[in-house]
Motif scaffolding. Structure first.
Motif, PDB file in Angstrom:
ATOM      1  N   ILE A 153       6.293   1.024 -26.466  1.00  0.00           N
ATOM      2  CA  ILE A 153       7.060  -0.075 -27.049  1.00  0.00           C
ATOM      3  C   ILE A 153       7.597  -0.853 -25.859  1.00  0.00           C
ATOM      4  N   PHE A 154       7.246  -2.128 -25.781  1.00  0.00           N
ATOM      5  CA  PHE A 154       7.632  -2.945 -24.633  1.00  0.00           C
ATOM      6  C   PHE A 154       8.806  -3.837 -24.999  1.00  0.00           C
ATOM      7  N   ASP A 155       9.879  -3.772 -24.213  1.00  0.00           N
ATOM      8  CA  ASP A 155      11.050  -4.619 -24.413  1.00  0.00           C
ATOM      9  C   ASP A 155      11.131  -5.609 -23.264  1.00  0.00           C
ATOM     10  N   GLY A 156      11.241  -6.887 -23.595  1.00  0.00           N
ATOM     11  CA  GLY A 156      11.302  -7.885 -22.536  1.00  0.00           C
ATOM     12  C   GLY A 156      12.203  -9.051 -22.878  1.00  0.00           C
ATOM     13  N   VAL A 197       6.449  -4.801 -29.669  1.00  0.00           N
ATOM     14  CA  VAL A 197       7.134  -5.574 -28.638  1.00  0.00           C
ATOM     15  C   VAL A 197       8.518  -5.944 -29.164  1.00  0.00           C
ATOM     16  N   THR A 198       9.534  -5.741 -28.338  1.00  0.00           N
ATOM     17  CA  THR A 198      10.871  -6.207 -28.674  1.00  0.00           C
ATOM     18  C   THR A 198      11.254  -7.287 -27.672  1.00  0.00           C
ATOM     19  N   ILE A 249       6.877  -8.274 -33.426  1.00  0.00           N
ATOM     20  CA  ILE A 249       7.922  -8.583 -32.458  1.00  0.00           C
ATOM     21  C   ILE A 249       9.272  -8.414 -33.147  1.00  0.00           C
ATOM     22  N   SER A 250      10.084  -7.540 -32.602  1.00  0.00           N
ATOM     23  CA  SER A 250      11.441  -7.333 -33.118  1.00  0.00           C
ATOM     24  C   SER A 250      12.401  -7.995 -32.147  1.00  0.00           C
ATOM     25  N   GLU A 253      16.936  -1.356 -33.677  1.00  0.00           N
ATOM     26  CA  GLU A 253      16.377  -0.380 -34.619  1.00  0.00           C
ATOM     27  C   GLU A 253      15.000   0.094 -34.177  1.00  0.00           C
ATOM     28  N   THR A 254      14.177  -0.826 -33.693  1.00  0.00           N
ATOM     29  CA  THR A 254      12.846  -0.452 -33.216  1.00  0.00           C
ATOM     30  C   THR A 254      12.947   0.505 -32.041  1.00  0.00           C
ATOM     31  N   LEU A 255      13.806   0.188 -31.094  1.00  0.00           N
ATOM     32  CA  LEU A 255      13.948   1.045 -29.921  1.00  0.00           C
ATOM     33  C   LEU A 255      14.592   2.381 -30.279  1.00  0.00           C
TER      34      LEU A 255
END
Length: 108
Positions: A14-17, A49-50, A82-83, A100-102
């Protein structure tokens, strides 16, 4: 990773950017490039992806994440995954789709 049997398994990510490549505000490309690199890696599967705001407002950050994913043909299926979340100046006590996604996504 490759097992002794020679088969390879993809690592779910899960990619957060804080995306800001395509915006007039922020102009920060490191997260966009990191995502492109991950999507091109043969042993990694980006499952979601967040987008959280840091260098640009959250509306621009979420939009930029969507533009980045849609511009990569192989990743266009991730566009609906995408969240978006908060960032600088946000009330972190309130939940967001990204949080919530993370929070729950690590159970992949």
């Amino acid at each position: 990773e490759e097992s002794s049997a020679g088969s390879s398994e993809k690592i779910a990510v899960i990619f957060d950017g804080d995306f800001a490549l395509h915006t007039a505000v922020g102009l920060d490309i490191d997260d966009n490039l990191a995502l492109v690199w991950l999507l091109g890696s043969s042993n990694i599967e980006v499952v979601e992806v967040t987008a959280t705001h840091a260098n640009a407002p959250i509306w621009a950050t979420c939009w930029d994440a969507e533009v980045t994913l849609k511009s990569i043909h192989e990743a266009s299926h991730l566009g609906q995954n995408i969240s978006c979340g908060g960032g600088w100046g946000s009330d972190f006590r309130q939940g967001s789709a990204a949080a919530e996604t993370l929070r729950f996504g690590w159970r992949l």
